[in-house]
Design an enzyme around this catalytic site. Structure first.
Site, mmCIF file in Angstrom:
data_model
loop_
_atom_site.group_PDB
_atom_site.id
_atom_site.type_symbol
_atom_site.label_atom_id
_atom_site.label_comp_id
_atom_site.label_asym_id
_atom_site.label_seq_id
_atom_site.Cartn_x
_atom_site.Cartn_y
_atom_site.Cartn_z
ATOM 1 N N HIS A 123 1.560 -5.900 6.064
ATOM 2 C CA HIS A 123 2.412 -6.187 7.023
ATOM 3 C C HIS A 123 1.905 -6.868 8.356
ATOM 4 O O HIS A 123 2.514 -7.590 8.971
ATOM 5 C CB HIS A 123 3.763 -5.391 7.334
ATOM 6 C CG HIS A 123 3.581 -4.337 8.012
ATOM 7 N ND1 HIS A 123 2.935 -3.093 7.814
ATOM 8 C CD2 HIS A 123 3.978 -4.208 9.408
ATOM 9 C CE1 HIS A 123 2.940 -2.297 8.756
ATOM 10 N NE2 HIS A 123 3.425 -3.007 9.873
ATOM 11 N N HIS A 138 -4.767 -2.748 7.896
ATOM 12 C CA HIS A 138 -4.464 -3.314 8.912
ATOM 13 C C HIS A 138 -5.901 -3.783 9.713
ATOM 14 O O HIS A 138 -6.002 -4.794 10.460
ATOM 15 C CB HIS A 138 -3.466 -2.623 9.780
ATOM 16 C CG HIS A 138 -2.295 -2.240 8.951
ATOM 17 N ND1 HIS A 138 -1.832 -2.914 7.939
ATOM 18 C CD2 HIS A 138 -1.594 -0.992 8.879
ATOM 19 C CE1 HIS A 138 -0.819 -2.088 7.370
ATOM 20 N NE2 HIS A 138 -0.517 -1.054 8.028
ATOM 21 N N LYS A 174 -2.217 8.373 16.029
ATOM 22 C CA LYS A 174 -0.898 8.738 16.461
ATOM 23 C C LYS A 174 -0.641 9.836 17.287
ATOM 24 O O LYS A 174 -1.751 10.213 17.932
ATOM 25 C CB LYS A 174 -0.393 9.508 15.208
ATOM 26 C CG LYS A 174 -0.496 8.906 13.762
ATOM 27 C CD LYS A 174 0.769 8.263 13.297
ATOM 28 C CE LYS A 174 0.580 7.447 11.931
ATOM 29 N NZ LYS A 174 1.548 6.281 11.655
ATOM 30 N N GLU A 195 -0.598 4.334 18.316
ATOM 31 C CA GLU A 195 0.926 4.569 18.119
ATOM 32 C C GLU A 195 1.479 5.744 18.915
ATOM 33 O O GLU A 195 0.588 6.729 19.265
ATOM 34 C CB GLU A 195 1.214 4.819 16.594
ATOM 35 C CG GLU A 195 0.818 3.569 15.914
ATOM 36 C CD GLU A 195 1.229 4.030 14.295
ATOM 37 O OE1 GLU A 195 2.360 3.523 14.193
ATOM 38 O OE2 GLU A 195 0.531 4.512 13.611
ATOM 39 N N LYS A 212 2.894 -10.284 10.996
ATOM 40 C CA LYS A 212 3.002 -10.354 12.477
ATOM 41 C C LYS A 212 2.786 -11.743 13.292
ATOM 42 O O LYS A 212 2.032 -12.353 13.046
ATOM 43 C CB LYS A 212 2.341 -8.963 13.249
ATOM 44 C CG LYS A 212 2.839 -7.748 12.901
ATOM 45 C CD LYS A 212 2.088 -6.753 13.540
ATOM 46 C CE LYS A 212 2.494 -5.237 13.121
ATOM 47 N NZ LYS A 212 3.622 -4.817 13.469
ATOM 48 N N LYS A 224 0.897 -1.258 -0.016
ATOM 49 C CA LYS A 224 -0.166 -0.060 -0.219
ATOM 50 C C LYS A 224 0.829 1.541 0.054
ATOM 51 O O LYS A 224 1.953 1.085 0.380
ATOM 52 C CB LYS A 224 -0.870 -0.097 1.110
ATOM 53 C CG LYS A 224 -0.198 0.495 2.493
ATOM 54 C CD LYS A 224 -1.333 0.788 3.459
ATOM 55 C CE LYS A 224 -0.828 0.969 4.687
ATOM 56 N NZ LYS A 224 0.320 1.789 5.036
HETATM 57 C C1 BG6 Z 1 1.909 1.420 8.276
HETATM 58 C C2 BG6 Z 1 1.450 2.676 8.320
HETATM 59 O O1 BG6 Z 1 1.287 0.606 7.484
HETATM 60 O O2 BG6 Z 1 1.885 0.876 9.646
HETATM 61 C C3 BG6 Z 1 2.214 3.660 9.325
HETATM 62 O O3 BG6 Z 1 1.543 3.413 6.867
HETATM 63 C C4 BG6 Z 1 2.304 3.018 10.720
HETATM 64 O O4 BG6 Z 1 1.541 5.137 9.202
HETATM 65 C C5 BG6 Z 1 2.682 1.659 10.635
HETATM 66 O O5 BG6 Z 1 2.885 3.785 11.635
HETATM 67 C C6 BG6 Z 1 2.390 0.753 11.930
HETATM 68 O O6 BG6 Z 1 2.943 -0.406 11.863
HETATM 69 P P1 BG6 Z 1 3.584 -1.268 13.032
HETATM 70 O O7 BG6 Z 1 4.030 -2.526 12.613
HETATM 71 O O8 BG6 Z 1 4.798 -0.295 13.797
HETATM 72 O O9 BG6 Z 1 2.430 -1.392 13.991
#
Ligand code: BG6
Length: 482
Positions: free
Chosen positions: A185, A247, A331, A223, A189, A155
């Site tokens: 991704h 996600h 965020k 986050e 995990k 993406k």
């Molecule tokens: C990404 C987003 O796909 O996932 C980011 O574009 C985000 O904005 C990130 O910070 C979070 O991934 P993780 O693995 O740190 O939870």
């Protein structure tokens, strides 16, 4: 070489070609993941990795750029100079301009050197989606789109349903769906995969996993980071496109899906698709958007982009009718924690009330699946407080920490996903119809919030006040302390 406690499955060697090989995604995620797989012995000396990019760069300079992102392997003693040099020996640099087609011949030569082995070639497009068309046409024109070629994309695959369909149509002109690996991704995990093990390898949970027993589900992906140097991208996307469309909806799918008959790509993806299609169209009251106070200052512009979003979803099927799924992500929140919290229904009758047991306002049972950090599971129960004094009840917990239990490094999501591309296993990748179904949910949400000002929230809080849950007589459950 490290002695991995987890046996690595050996695969026949592959070639990885990272187009955009000197870019951020390649340096931060793709190459460090390949390095770890090399350290674990899964990537062997027969593998080849080409970093293709417009930059004409010497291997030493490239190695110096990459090294900081691999530092954790050196810091814990897994890697030393020999391993580093051994890994770099697998890497070639190819100067390639996908727009001008320059360098296509060198790439073709690189592939041709081993073409007779029939090994898989994995083309990873670590470039802007606006260049996907040029890149895939270049691969085709160089004769590289053969049955053993695979394409990996990530993406943002579009910024609404229409643009996503256009990008995917461009890919489909050249690659077959069975060759396309769309990365989310989160699916790579460890704990996200563990959710499937928890549900489908244990009978005790599955029998409870429905609207007879669940009161509601909460999913939080919090986050602490802000948008930092990605403000340009982020401001055009916002939390809904950046996190929810992919996600968080994937997490909803994994919690809500029916058990597939087999753990294979099409069966798993068919079941996830059914969930996406069962999600009821949202109305404005189901959505709450926020923006952290410093955002516009950081951006240097005024903006209605949401850096926080909470939503209430209904999954309209027999299993989930009446069980709300509340999801939120943002965020600059108080902490970094991703959790799925399942709250069970209250017991139907309290037998302890009359003999003094009602001295706690006993909470319902909860199952908390911690995705990160401190990955684990907690099952909250009610127990009797030891000693005399009647039937005094108190909340207690069964606590399973994956880190302590397995005493092994949890590999990064990209490690698993990259090896799955070599293996030809698409189970943890998004199929095209899933991506479209997710946009079918999100497009109307974007229309509902268009032009609306998100509520401001202070950094370091858990986002703005919202009454999504209050209206239902519920409250957000804060992530537990690590
Ligand atoms: C990404 C987003 O796909 O996932 C980011 O574009 C985000 O904005 C990130 O910070 C979070 O991934 P993780 O693995 O740190 O939870």
């Amino acid at each position: 070489m490290s002695e991995s406690k987890v046996p690595s499955v050996n695969l026949s060697p592959s070639d990885y070609v990272i187009i955009g090989g000197t870019g951020d995604l390649s340096l931060r995620k793709i190459l460090p993941a390949l390095f770890w797989r090399y350290l674990d012995g899964q990537i062997t000396a027969d593998y080849r990795i080409a970093a293709a990019s417009r930059r004409d760069i010497a291997i030493d300079e490239f190695a110096a750029m990459l090294r900081p992102f691999c530092e954790s392997a050196f810091a814990d003693g897994t890697a030393g100079e020999d391993e580093w040099q051994g890994f770099l020996a697998l890497v070639s640099i190819i100067t390639l301009d996908v727009k001008g087609s320059e360098g296509g011949d060198k790439l073709a030569e690189f592939i041709a050197e081993r073409a007779d082995s029939g090994r898989p070639t994995i083309f990873y497009l670590a470039i802007a989606p606006s260049l996907f068309g040029d890149a895939t046409r270049l691969l085709r024109d160089c004769g590289l789109v053969v049955p053993q070629a695979r394409l990996v994309v990530e993406k943002p695959l579009g910024h609404d349903g229409e643009s996503s369909r256009a990008i995917n149509a461009e890919l489909a002109e050249i690659f077959d769906e069975s060759q396309i690996y769309r990365i989310d991704h989160y699916l790579g995990k460890e704990t996200v995969q563990n959710l499937m093990a928890l549900r489908f390898a244990n009978v005790i949970f599955e029998s409870q996993w429905n609207n007879n027993h669940f009161d509601h589900v909460q999913i939080t992906v919090a986050e602490t980071v802000g948008v930092d140097n990605r403000a340009g991208y982020y401001d055009a996307y916002g939390a809904i496109r950046d996190m929810v469309q992919n996600h968080l909806l994937q997490l909803v799918c994994l919690v809500a899906m029916e058990p597939p008959s087999y753990f294979n790509a099409d069966q798993v993806r068919d079941e996830k698709l059914r969930v996406l299609r069962a999600i009821r169209p949202l109305s404005a009251e189901d959505i709450s958007c926020g923006q952290y106070q410093e955002y516009m200052q950081e951006l240097g512009n005024s903006s209605n982009t949401e850096t926080f979003v909470a939503m209430k979803l209904a999954v309209d099927n027999w299993r989930w009718a009446g069980v709300p799924f509340y999801i939120r992500t943002g965020k600059k929140l108080a902490r970094r924690a991703s959790e799925i919290v399942i709250t069970f229904k209250q017991r139907p009758h309290d037998i302890f009330q009359r003999n003094g047991g009602g001295d706690i306002d006993s909470p319902p049972n909860r199952l908390i699946i911690r995705l990160q950090p401190s990955e684990g599971l907690r099952l909250q129960l009610i127990s009797k407080e030891p000693g005399p004094g009647g039937m005094r009840l108190f909340p207690s917990e069964l606590n399973l920490s994956f880190g302590d239990t397995f005493e092994t490094r949890l590999p990064d999501a990209y490690e698993r996903l990259l090896m799955d591309t070599a293996r030809g296993n698409q189970t943890l990748f998004m199929r095209r119809d899933e991506v479209f179904a997710a946009w079918d949910i999100i497009d109307p949400v974007l229309t509902l919030i268009a032009g609306k000002t998100p509520s401001l929230y202070r950094s370091g809080t858990m986002g703005p006040e919202d009454d999504l849950l209050v209206a239902d007589g519920r409250a957000w459950i804060d992530p537990y302390d690590d």
